[in-house]
Scaffold this motif. Structure first.
Motif: not given
Length: 329
Positions: A294-301, A258-268
């Motif tokens: 302890v919970e780990q991410p289940t969804k990555f955007e 959103e700040a202008g980077g090309l690509m991201s992959y990760g949880p919210n």
């Protein structure tokens, strides 16, 4: 007793009664919030308050919150955590990655601690295991063991000709043993993809200019940014430097894109903080942190910025665009 003395005595009792009743009412529970930035830069603060409301708590009405901010300096975490312990808060939420969680754990073995945005909490010594954390600490992780490998796969798909990929990390953001394990995993993933991984370290913002110059001199074709709270605070500067040095980059969170980077992959991260606040609410109602897994991410955007891709001269493959959760034009 004379009539006027009796009336005065009754009146005095009536005046005192509300104060006595208030004194008998239980005080509001107190939460300690240990954050990496400031109240103005903490992107997940609204999500934290939302999670508390979902758990039945409203700041200033049914719960008091003491905030302590590191202002971008993780070295302050131990002193700030000690302050929260001195204030006798009922639970501490840490929003400053692994270093904040470690500082809180070292400051108290009795006050419950809920962490957000740590790497591997077992390898980093925060909990005994994920299902039954034990002790007074639990929370939410933002990474999985193969996350760096996934970053490399994505950048290789977006830039098939990339043969040298820079990995930017903050070396003191996690214990040395955990960092060594992650780097071995990253190197194995790079070799499997046929790319050479080049590791570059930045401890603070002042290091960024020199590090990016070093990347260019080393012939890096692309960049992967390791998740760490200090980089998250400085995401706009990192995005600008990647553009300046024409380095296609994959970042860990969508707000980089959103700040202008090309690509991201990760949880919210905001969603993780919201869920961590719900854990805080459960603890205030009597649940032990050792009983909360302890919970780990289940969804990555996957988020892609086509405007940035065009500026870099990259034609993002249709197959990658089709898998994206959001494409920013």
């Amino acid at each position: 007793m004379k009539r006027r003395d009796f009336i005065a005595a009754i009146g005095g009792a009536v005046a005192v009664w509300p104060f006595a009743m208030r004194a008998q009412q239980p005080a509001m529970p107190v939460i300690g919030y240990l954050g990496i930035g400031t109240s103005d830069t903490e992107v997940s603060l609204a999500a934290f308050r939302q999670g508390l409301r979902e758990a039945g708590y409203a700041e200033g009405q049914s719960v008091t919150i003491h905030y302590r901010w590191a202002e971008g300096n993780p070295e302050r975490f131990p002193a700030l955590a000690a302050e929260l312990v001195m204030l006798k808060v009922h639970v501490i939420l840490t929003a400053g990655g692994t270093l904040a969680a470690i500082a809180a754990k070292r400051a108290t073995a009795t006050i419950p601690i809920v962490f957000t945005a740590v790497g591997d909490p077992v390898e980093e010594g925060l909990v005994a295991n994920l299902a039954r954390p034990g002790g007074n600490v639990t929370g939410f992780s933002v990474t999985l063991p193969d996350l760096i490998g996934k970053f490399l796969e994505l950048i290789k798909e977006a830039v098939p000709g990339a043969s040298r990929v820079a990995l930017l990390l903050k070396p003191d953001a996690m214990p040395a043993l955990a960092r060594e394990v992650r780097l071995k995993e990253a190197d194995a993933s790079a070799r499997a993809l046929g790319v050479k991984l080049q590791v570059f370290e930045a401890r603070r913002r002042d290091d960024f200019d020199e590090v990016f110059s070093d990347m260019s001199m080393a012939g890096a074709d692309a960049l992967v940014v390791w998740p760490t709270p200090v980089f998250q605070l400085e995401r706009r500067r990192l995005v600008d430097l990647a553009a300046e040095h024409r380095l296609p980059a994959v970042f860990p969170f969508r707000n980089y894109v959103e700040a202008g980077g090309l690509m991201s992959y990760g949880p919210n991260p905001s969603d993780l903080t919201r869920r961590a606040a719900i854990y805080v609410g459960k603890i205030l109602k009597g649940t032990k942190p050792s009983d909360l897994p302890v919970e780990q991410p289940t969804k990555f955007e996957l988020v892609i910025n086509l405007k940035t891709a065009k500026a870099l001269g990259i034609a993002v493959p249709a197959s990658l665009l089709a898998r994206a959760d959001e494409v920013i034009d």
